[in-house]
Design a protein around this motif. Sequence first.
Motif, PDB file in Angstrom:
ATOM      1  N   PRO A  29      28.114 -16.172  -9.515  1.00 34.92           N
ATOM      2  CA  PRO A  29      28.390 -15.794  -8.115  1.00 34.92           C
ATOM      3  C   PRO A  29      27.420 -16.488  -7.159  1.00 34.92           C
ATOM      4  CG  PRO A  29      28.327 -13.851  -9.535  1.00 34.92           C
ATOM      5  CD  PRO A  29      27.802 -14.999 -10.340  1.00 34.92           C
ATOM      6  N   GLY A  30      27.952 -17.107  -6.126  1.00 36.83           N
ATOM      7  CA  GLY A  30      27.120 -17.839  -5.192  1.00 36.83           C
ATOM      8  C   GLY A  30      26.621 -19.154  -5.729  1.00 36.83           C
ATOM      9  N   GLY A  31      27.123 -19.581  -6.912  1.00 41.22           N
ATOM     10  CA  GLY A  31      26.710 -20.840  -7.518  1.00 41.22           C
ATOM     11  C   GLY A  31      27.361 -22.031  -6.854  1.00 41.22           C
ATOM     12  N   PHE A  32      27.171 -23.210  -7.464  1.00 40.41           N
ATOM     13  CA  PHE A  32      27.569 -24.424  -6.753  1.00 40.41           C
ATOM     14  C   PHE A  32      29.078 -24.558  -6.576  1.00 40.41           C
ATOM     15  CE2 PHE A  32      27.760 -26.122 -11.056  1.00 40.41           C
ATOM     16  CZ  PHE A  32      28.739 -27.098 -11.003  1.00 40.41           C
ATOM     17  N   ALA A  33      29.882 -23.969  -7.467  1.00 40.22           N
ATOM     18  CA  ALA A  33      31.327 -24.023  -7.264  1.00 40.22           C
ATOM     19  C   ALA A  33      31.690 -23.327  -5.951  1.00 40.22           C
ATOM     20  CB  ALA A  33      32.058 -23.367  -8.430  1.00 40.22           C
TER      21      ALA A  33
ATOM     22  N   ALA B 114      18.949 -20.872  -8.046  1.00 42.14           N
ATOM     23  CA  ALA B 114      19.616 -21.130  -6.769  1.00 42.14           C
ATOM     24  C   ALA B 114      19.358 -22.551  -6.274  1.00 42.14           C
ATOM     25  CB  ALA B 114      19.156 -20.109  -5.727  1.00 42.14           C
ATOM     26  N   TYR B 115      18.150 -23.048  -6.499  1.00 36.35           N
ATOM     27  CA  TYR B 115      17.807 -24.405  -6.064  1.00 36.35           C
ATOM     28  C   TYR B 115      18.676 -25.441  -6.779  1.00 36.35           C
ATOM     29  CZ  TYR B 115      14.943 -28.638  -5.441  1.00 36.35           C
ATOM     30  OH  TYR B 115      14.509 -29.906  -5.154  1.00 36.35           O
ATOM     31  N   SER B 116      18.832 -25.283  -8.091  1.00 36.43           N
ATOM     32  CA  SER B 116      19.646 -26.244  -8.844  1.00 36.43           C
ATOM     33  C   SER B 116      21.108 -26.191  -8.403  1.00 36.43           C
ATOM     34  CB  SER B 116      19.526 -26.001 -10.346  1.00 36.43           C
ATOM     35  OG  SER B 116      20.231 -24.835 -10.744  1.00 36.43           O
ATOM     36  N   HIS B 117      21.596 -25.013  -8.044  1.00 32.14           N
ATOM     37  CA  HIS B 117      22.973 -24.909  -7.572  1.00 32.14           C
ATOM     38  C   HIS B 117      23.151 -25.626  -6.233  1.00 32.14           C
ATOM     39  CE1 HIS B 117      25.048 -22.410 -10.524  1.00 32.14           C
ATOM     40  NE2 HIS B 117      23.918 -21.757 -10.685  1.00 32.14           N
ATOM     41  N   ARG B 118      22.132 -25.574  -5.385  1.00 31.60           N
ATOM     42  CA  ARG B 118      22.217 -26.307  -4.120  1.00 31.60           C
ATOM     43  C   ARG B 118      22.231 -27.812  -4.359  1.00 31.60           C
ATOM     44  NH1 ARG B 118      18.523 -22.246  -2.537  1.00 31.60           N
ATOM     45  NH2 ARG B 118      16.754 -23.695  -2.645  1.00 31.60           N
TER      46      ARG B 118
ATOM     47  N   PHE C  52      41.085 -20.238  -2.603  1.00 29.40           N
ATOM     48  CA  PHE C  52      40.121 -20.592  -3.641  1.00 29.40           C
ATOM     49  C   PHE C  52      40.213 -19.581  -4.768  1.00 29.40           C
ATOM     50  CE2 PHE C  52      35.793 -19.661  -5.350  1.00 29.40           C
ATOM     51  CZ  PHE C  52      35.596 -20.853  -6.038  1.00 29.40           C
ATOM     52  N   VAL C  53      40.149 -20.072  -5.991  1.00 25.06           N
ATOM     53  CA  VAL C  53      40.079 -19.183  -7.141  1.00 25.06           C
ATOM     54  C   VAL C  53      39.031 -19.725  -8.107  1.00 25.06           C
ATOM     55  CG1 VAL C  53      41.968 -20.343  -8.382  1.00 25.06           C
ATOM     56  CG2 VAL C  53      41.349 -17.999  -8.980  1.00 25.06           C
ATOM     57  N   ASN C  54      38.145 -18.846  -8.559  1.00 25.86           N
ATOM     58  CA  ASN C  54      37.120 -19.199  -9.530  1.00 25.86           C
ATOM     59  C   ASN C  54      37.505 -18.564 -10.862  1.00 25.86           C
ATOM     60  OD1 ASN C  54      34.842 -19.575 -11.113  1.00 25.86           O
ATOM     61  ND2 ASN C  54      33.408 -19.197  -9.436  1.00 25.86           N
ATOM     62  N   LEU C  55      37.901 -19.397 -11.814  1.00 23.87           N
ATOM     63  CA  LEU C  55      38.354 -18.915 -13.111  1.00 23.87           C
ATOM     64  C   LEU C  55      37.242 -18.917 -14.161  1.00 23.87           C
ATOM     65  CD1 LEU C  55      41.771 -20.811 -13.256  1.00 23.87           C
ATOM     66  CD2 LEU C  55      41.369 -18.430 -12.600  1.00 23.87           C
ATOM     67  N   GLY C  56      36.039 -19.333 -13.791  1.00 23.14           N
ATOM     68  CA  GLY C  56      34.945 -19.465 -14.742  1.00 23.14           C
ATOM     69  C   GLY C  56      34.624 -18.182 -15.481  1.00 23.14           C
ATOM     70  N   VAL C  57      34.389 -18.310 -16.794  1.00 28.66           N
ATOM     71  CA  VAL C  57      34.021 -17.174 -17.645  1.00 28.66           C
ATOM     72  C   VAL C  57      32.924 -17.641 -18.602  1.00 28.66           C
ATOM     73  CG1 VAL C  57      34.781 -15.548 -19.409  1.00 28.66           C
ATOM     74  CG2 VAL C  57      36.317 -16.141 -17.531  1.00 28.66           C
ATOM     75  N   ARG C  58      31.859 -16.904 -18.658  1.00 32.18           N
ATOM     76  CA  ARG C  58      30.739 -17.317 -19.507  1.00 32.18           C
ATOM     77  C   ARG C  58      31.109 -17.318 -20.992  1.00 32.18           C
ATOM     78  NH1 ARG C  58      26.035 -15.651 -18.388  1.00 32.18           N
ATOM     79  NH2 ARG C  58      26.596 -15.323 -16.230  1.00 32.18           N
ATOM     80  N   ASN C  59      30.405 -18.137 -21.725  1.00 32.27           N
ATOM     81  CA  ASN C  59      30.487 -18.252 -23.191  1.00 32.27           C
ATOM     82  C   ASN C  59      31.725 -18.991 -23.703  1.00 32.27           C
ATOM     83  OD1 ASN C  59      28.043 -16.820 -23.503  1.00 32.27           O
ATOM     84  ND2 ASN C  59      29.132 -14.865 -23.455  1.00 32.27           N
ATOM     85  N   LEU C  60      32.602 -19.442 -22.817  1.00 30.87           N
ATOM     86  CA  LEU C  60      33.788 -20.143 -23.306  1.00 30.87           C
ATOM     87  C   LEU C  60      33.469 -21.578 -23.703  1.00 30.87           C
ATOM     88  CD1 LEU C  60      36.762 -19.096 -20.989  1.00 30.87           C
ATOM     89  CD2 LEU C  60      35.921 -18.026 -23.082  1.00 30.87           C
TER      90      LEU C  60
ATOM     91  N   ASP D 124      32.776 -22.508 -17.636  1.00 32.27           N
ATOM     92  CA  ASP D 124      32.012 -21.449 -18.297  1.00 32.27           C
ATOM     93  C   ASP D 124      31.067 -20.785 -17.306  1.00 32.27           C
ATOM     94  OD1 ASP D 124      29.989 -23.384 -18.003  1.00 32.27           O
ATOM     95  OD2 ASP D 124      30.340 -24.178 -20.018  1.00 32.27           O
ATOM     96  N   SER D 125      29.910 -20.339 -17.776  1.00 31.00           N
ATOM     97  CA  SER D 125      28.991 -19.590 -16.920  1.00 31.00           C
ATOM     98  C   SER D 125      28.439 -20.425 -15.773  1.00 31.00           C
ATOM     99  CB  SER D 125      27.822 -19.045 -17.754  1.00 31.00           C
ATOM    100  OG  SER D 125      27.160 -20.093 -18.437  1.00 31.00           O
ATOM    101  N   VAL D 126      28.404 -21.745 -15.938  1.00 27.12           N
ATOM    102  CA  VAL D 126      27.927 -22.612 -14.858  1.00 27.12           C
ATOM    103  C   VAL D 126      28.823 -22.463 -13.631  1.00 27.12           C
ATOM    104  CG1 VAL D 126      27.497 -25.004 -14.191  1.00 27.12           C
ATOM    105  CG2 VAL D 126      26.931 -24.244 -16.496  1.00 27.12           C
ATOM    106  N   VAL D 127      30.112 -22.313 -13.874  1.00 29.65           N
ATOM    107  CA  VAL D 127      31.081 -22.146 -12.801  1.00 29.65           C
ATOM    108  C   VAL D 127      31.159 -20.693 -12.355  1.00 29.65           C
ATOM    109  CG1 VAL D 127      33.551 -22.270 -12.262  1.00 29.65           C
ATOM    110  CG2 VAL D 127      32.454 -24.144 -13.486  1.00 29.65           C
TER     111      VAL D 127
END
Length: 196
Positions: free
Chosen positions: A22-26, A175-179, A38-46, A16-19
């Motif tokens: 952009p620039g997040g931990f994934a 950003a800190y939590s993603h690191r 690499f492919v990021n399939l994450g979509v928010r609200n799912l 979901d949105s965690v993934v």
Amino acid sequence: MAPEYSPWRRYCALGDSVVEEPGGFAELVRDALEPDAFVNLGVRNLRAAEVRDVQLPRALAFAPDLAMVVCGANDAMRPGYEARADEVDAALAGIVEPLQRAGATVVTVSVFVMAEYPRMPAWLATGFARRMAVLAQRTNALAARLGTVHADLSRHPAIAAGEVLTGEDGLHGNAYSHRIAAAAVLDRLARLEEYR
């Protein structure tokens, strides 16, 4: 830290949105491992079942050797989650197991669980921390049963230290939590015995 030698060449992130961030931990994990694709399939609200139904076929077609799966928070966000928790677990297993059978190392994550979420609307905040804690406990148990590479952030020391881990909306990580999350995932991957 990342494994000294990274054997993963095709990395896929589902969730979901965690993934999606952009620039997040994934994506920070991607930057550290430097896969060929690499492919990021994450979509928010799912919800978890939607991740399974929508993203899993695309992930399997991509044929990853490393897959990150992070979902369930949109299920836990809603009152009544406890009554649906078995269904959410089944949906998560329905994502993880096909990826494992296809040969992927699967990473799962239990996200940070704050003591409270004061910026959230009152109707949503009531019981939210409790439900998120239940989701984390169940995800931890499911990860142990399925044998995923699992990072449990739900009780990370940064939470008890009162460090700011959420962004402006008071819900999603900053950003800190993603690191922190990326470092935890990379640490778990580095501990895999066969890659030492």
